[in-house]
Design a protein around this motif. Structure first.
Motif, short mmCIF file in Angstrom:
data_model
loop_
_atom_site.label_atom_id
_atom_site.label_comp_id
_atom_site.label_asym_id
_atom_site.label_seq_id
_atom_site.Cartn_x
_atom_site.Cartn_y
_atom_site.Cartn_z
N GLY A 133 -10.15 -17.04 4.21
CA GLY A 133 -9.50 -18.06 3.82
C GLY A 133 -7.81 -18.13 4.49
N LEU A 134 -7.32 -16.90 4.69
CA LEU A 134 -6.18 -16.81 5.01
C LEU A 134 -6.04 -16.97 6.53
CD1 LEU A 134 -4.87 -13.83 2.78
CD2 LEU A 134 -4.19 -16.27 2.51
N PHE A 135 -6.82 -16.33 7.49
CA PHE A 135 -7.07 -16.37 8.62
C PHE A 135 -7.73 -17.49 9.44
CE2 PHE A 135 -5.22 -11.83 7.64
CZ PHE A 135 -4.22 -12.09 8.65
N THR A 136 -9.12 -17.52 9.16
CA THR A 136 -9.85 -18.25 9.79
C THR A 136 -9.48 -19.84 9.54
OG1 THR A 136 -11.65 -16.82 9.78
CG2 THR A 136 -12.14 -19.12 10.20
N HIS A 137 -9.10 -20.04 8.15
CA HIS A 137 -8.74 -21.40 7.69
C HIS A 137 -7.26 -21.53 7.66
CE1 HIS A 137 -13.14 -22.18 7.18
NE2 HIS A 137 -13.07 -21.22 6.62
N GLY A 138 -6.64 -20.63 7.07
CA GLY A 138 -5.10 -20.84 7.05
C GLY A 138 -4.24 -20.69 8.09
N LYS A 139 -4.78 -19.72 9.29
CA LYS A 139 -3.85 -19.42 10.19
C LYS A 139 -2.72 -18.63 9.77
CE LYS A 139 -7.01 -21.88 12.55
NZ LYS A 139 -8.04 -21.20 13.22
N LEU A 140 -2.98 -17.70 8.94
CA LEU A 140 -1.85 -16.83 8.39
C LEU A 140 -1.15 -16.08 9.56
CD1 LEU A 140 -0.43 -15.50 6.15
CD2 LEU A 140 -2.11 -13.76 6.17
N GLY A 141 0.17 -16.02 9.69
CA GLY A 141 0.95 -15.16 10.81
C GLY A 141 2.14 -14.78 9.96
N GLY A 142 2.68 -13.58 10.39
CA GLY A 142 3.89 -13.16 9.91
C GLY A 142 5.07 -14.00 9.63
N GLY A 143 5.64 -13.99 8.40
CA GLY A 143 6.72 -14.81 8.25
C GLY A 143 6.34 -15.98 7.40
N ASP A 260 -14.48 -9.55 11.01
CA ASP A 260 -13.42 -9.52 9.96
C ASP A 260 -13.41 -8.34 8.94
OD1 ASP A 260 -12.64 -12.08 11.14
OD2 ASP A 260 -13.96 -13.00 9.56
N MET A 261 -14.78 -8.01 8.81
CA MET A 261 -14.97 -6.51 7.94
C MET A 261 -14.16 -5.38 8.42
SD MET A 261 -16.23 -6.43 5.18
CE MET A 261 -16.67 -4.91 3.84
N LYS A 262 -14.14 -5.47 9.89
CA LYS A 262 -13.48 -4.17 10.49
C LYS A 262 -12.10 -4.05 10.23
CE LYS A 262 -17.01 -3.63 14.14
NZ LYS A 262 -17.14 -3.71 15.73
N HIS A 263 -11.54 -5.40 10.21
CA HIS A 263 -10.13 -5.50 9.83
C HIS A 263 -9.74 -5.14 8.52
CE1 HIS A 263 -8.79 -7.34 13.45
NE2 HIS A 263 -9.57 -8.47 13.36
N ILE A 264 -10.63 -5.52 7.54
CA ILE A 264 -10.43 -5.06 6.24
C ILE A 264 -10.78 -3.42 5.90
CG2 ILE A 264 -11.33 -5.34 3.79
CD1 ILE A 264 -12.17 -8.25 4.82
N THR A 265 -11.74 -2.96 6.68
CA THR A 265 -11.90 -1.55 6.54
C THR A 265 -10.91 -0.84 7.03
OG1 THR A 265 -14.53 -2.05 6.86
CG2 THR A 265 -13.53 0.19 7.37
N ARG A 266 -10.20 -1.07 8.35
CA ARG A 266 -8.91 -0.51 8.51
C ARG A 266 -7.90 -0.36 7.47
NH1 ARG A 266 -10.80 -2.29 13.89
NH2 ARG A 266 -9.78 -4.37 13.46
N MET A 267 -7.75 -1.63 6.70
CA MET A 267 -6.71 -1.52 5.57
C MET A 267 -7.15 -0.67 4.79
SD MET A 267 -5.58 -5.74 5.21
CE MET A 267 -4.72 -4.96 3.61
N ILE A 268 -8.37 -0.61 4.12
CA ILE A 268 -8.65 0.41 3.38
C ILE A 268 -8.48 1.96 3.60
CG2 ILE A 268 -10.67 1.34 2.01
CD1 ILE A 268 -11.98 -1.48 2.05
N GLU A 269 -8.75 2.06 4.99
CA GLU A 269 -8.64 3.48 5.46
C GLU A 269 -7.34 4.06 5.61
OE1 GLU A 269 -12.67 3.80 8.32
OE2 GLU A 269 -10.76 3.01 9.03
N ALA A 270 -6.43 2.93 5.65
CA ALA A 270 -4.84 3.41 5.57
C ALA A 270 -4.28 3.21 4.23
CB ALA A 270 -4.11 2.18 6.68
N ASP A 271 -5.17 3.16 3.09
CA ASP A 271 -4.83 3.15 1.82
C ASP A 271 -3.84 1.99 1.41
OD1 ASP A 271 -6.28 5.33 0.97
OD2 ASP A 271 -4.54 7.01 1.88
N LYS A 272 -4.24 0.78 2.16
CA LYS A 272 -3.37 -0.46 1.83
C LYS A 272 -3.97 -1.35 0.66
CE LYS A 272 -1.24 -0.37 6.43
NZ LYS A 272 -0.89 -1.21 7.54
N ILE A 273 -4.93 -1.03 0.20
CA ILE A 273 -5.60 -1.81 -0.84
C ILE A 273 -5.79 -1.11 -2.23
CG2 ILE A 273 -7.99 -2.92 -1.44
CD1 ILE A 273 -6.65 -4.49 0.65
#
Length: 324
Positions: A133-143, A260-273
């Motif tokens: 929702g944020l990246f594929t469709h919303g084109k989320l970027g920094g700022g 996409d799942m790999k990105h989320i997994t890296r966030m989890i591994e970095a304790d960001k969730i």
């Protein structure tokens, strides 16, 4: 194997716990997963009700469920990325309310070691929905500035954390009881929709991620900047409102996507969730879990928000373990 099967459309009452369902045979490119946990999502409840039978028909008997987390028990002869004993998780096209799953090798990813099977099972469907929702469709970027409608829900909570980790300024709406939770997971501005009209606070955002629909969606177009985009998971967009405010709008459906799942997994591994489990039921008590979702009831000591997990390993009929 043990599994929940349904034989006709209906509500929680049609879920049947069975102990003699055949273990699936795996193909040469598949892995047999001993499933430990799955999550109750609104999707399988809607499908079982028959509300989506025109778009998503099922063949009875049908095993519901899309998320899973478990351990590799056997691999097909052409599988090279996984071995027996690997902890894995992801999302299937159905059938995860079962103790064993036959999963294609390219539909698996190793489970982060720093989370439990129950936590892992809450990730795929809602995490991918938030990410896409944020990246594929919303084109989320920094700022960028983002408004997440329904930010304390399962998808919303992931969306808040994903957006913040990627440099966005995040507004989130929720009920009174969930405002503190929004602050904990990182929302810059937490808006109590019972007390405040979000249009009085939110202006010129780049993205609205609408998880509510209806009148909330209609009002959301006015807070977007020119050229901004509204992404919704609930019903059709309002094209007339989008044209009126000079913005874009799209309805999304989540898709299994390993990258996409790999990105989320890296966030989890970095304790960001921060995980958000409301309660855990045994697989045998799936109907009771569905009742909790449908009725939105809350048990003493539990939060009002959070996901509901089915523990596939523990089969005691009386098993229920709230996790505030």
């Amino acid at each position: 194997m043990n599994a929940i099967r349904i034989y006709a459309y209906g509500g929680p009452e049609v879920l049947k716990f069975e102990t003699d369902v055949p273990v699936p045979e795996i193909k040469e490119n598949q892995v047999l997963v001993r499933n430990h946990a799955t999550t109750v999502n609104h999707l399988e409840i809607k499908i079982t009700s028959g509300k989506k039978k025109d778009q998503m028909p099922v063949d009875f008997p049908w095993i519901p469920g899309y998320d899973f987390a478990g351990i590799v028990e056997k691999t097909g002869e052409k599988v090279t990325s996984f071995k027996e004993g690997d902890e894995v998780y992801f999302k299937t096209n159905g059938g995860t309310y079962a103790s064993h799953l036959a999963v294609d090798e390219n539909m698996l990813i190793k489970k982060p070691r720093n989370i439990s099977f129950e936590e892992a099972a809450t990730v795929p469907h809602v995490g991918l929905t938030a990410w896409q929702g944020l990246f594929t469709h919303g084109k989320l970027g920094g700022g960028k500035k983002v408004l997440i409608q329904g930010a304390a829900g399962a998808v919303g909570a992931f969306a808040v954390q994903i957006a913040k980790d990627n440099g966005a300024y995040v507004y989130g709406t929720a009920s009174t009881d969930d405002i503190e939770f929004l602050k904990i997971i990182g929302a810059d501005v937490a808006i109590d929709y019972h007390k405040t009209d979000f249009t009085e606070i939110v202006k010129d955002v780049d993205i609205v991620f609408d998880l509510v629909g209806g009148e909330t969606q209609k009002k959301s177009y006015s807070v977007l900047k020119k050229g901004g985009i509204l992404v919704t998971t609930v019903g059709p967009v309002m094209e007339e409102e989008a044209r009126k405010y000079g913005v874009k709008a799209t309805t999304m459906l989540v898709k299994p996507n390993l990258e996409d799942m790999k990105h989320i997994t890296r966030m989890i591994e970095a304790d960001k969730i921060i995980f958000n489990i409301k309660s855990v039921y045994s697989l045998a008590n799936a109907a009771e879990a569905w009742e909790e979702v449908v009725s939105k009831k809350t048990h003493p000591g539990e939060p009002t928000h959070g996901q509901i997990v089915l523990d596939v390993i523990n089969y005691r009929e009386d098993y229920r373990n709230p996790k505030p």
